[in-house]
Design an enzyme around this catalytic site. Structure first.
Site, PDB file in Angstrom:
ATOM      1  CG  ASN A 133     100.593  23.239  -4.948  1.00  0.00           C
ATOM      2  OD1 ASN A 133     101.523  23.977  -5.041  1.00  0.00           O
ATOM      3  ND2 ASN A 133      99.264  23.379  -4.896  1.00  0.00           N
ATOM      4  CD  GLU A 180     102.224  19.067   2.847  1.00  0.00           C
ATOM      5  OE1 GLU A 180     102.181  19.321   1.431  1.00  0.00           O
ATOM      6  OE2 GLU A 180     101.482  19.446   3.495  1.00  0.00           O
TER       7      GLU A 180
END
Ligand code: THU
Length: 137
Positions: free
Chosen positions: A48, A61
Site C-alpha cells: 500500500n 492488491e
C-alpha cells in the site's frame, strides 16, 4: 476457482509478507503486502502507498495488479490466477471493495487468499467476493 497447490499458496503469502515491509503507510500504520500469480506463472508484488491527500492511497492488491499490467503480463480477463494479501503483523485484512472490482476485471475465478473476519486464512474465488461485479464487456 483455480486449483492452487499448498506450496504455491505459501510462496505467494511469503512474497506478500516481504512486500508489506515496503509499504508506505505513515498515516494508518497499517502495512499491507500483496502477491499475485498470473496464468503464465509469474508473480508480482505490491504494497500500500498512502498519501497526505488520504483519498489518493493505493492498496497493495492494486499496486501488484497494476505492476503486472505495466509489465505486459495482465491484459485479458482470466489471466489472473491468484491474489494473496497480508497485513505485516498478520492482522485481519480483507480486500476492499475497490480492489475486489480490480481483481474481478482480470480474474473473476481467481483465488483470493487473506485472513478473513473469522480470523482464519481463507481462500475464496473473486466472483464470490464480488457477486455481479461490474463489466463493460
Ligand atoms: N489496504 C490495503 O492495502 N489493502 C487492503 O486489502 C485493505 C486496506 C490499505 C489501505 C490503507 O493504506 C491501509 O490499508 C489502511 O486502510
Amino acid at each position: 476457482m483455480s486449483q492452487l497447490n499448498a506450496v504455491r499458496v505459501e510462496e505467494l503469502l511469503a512474497a506478500a509478507q516481504q512486500a508489506a515491509e515496503k509499504a508506505y503507510a505513515p498515516f494508518s500504520g497499517f502495512r499491507v503486502g500483496a502477491a499475485i500469480l498470473t496464468r503464465s506463472g509469474k508473480v508480482f508484488t505490491g504494497c500500500n502507498v498512502e498519501n497526505s491527500s488520504y483519498g489518493l492511497t493505493n492498496c497493495a492488491e492494486r499496486t501488484a495488479i497494476f505492476s503486472a499490467v505495466a509489465a505486459g503480463e495482465l491484459s485479458v480477463e482470466h489471466e489472473l490466477e491468484a491474489v494473496a494479501v497480508v497485513n505485516h503483523e498478520g492482522a485481519i485484512c480483507s480486500p476492499c471493495g475497490a480492489c475486489r472490482q480490480v481483481i474481478f476485471e482480470f480474474g473473476p475465478e481467481a483465488t483470493v487468499i487473506f485472513r478473513s473476519h473469522s480470523g482464519q486464512m481463507t481462500e475464496v474465488a473473486a466472483r464470490e467476493l464480488l457477486p455481479e461485479g461490474f463489466r463493460l464487456r
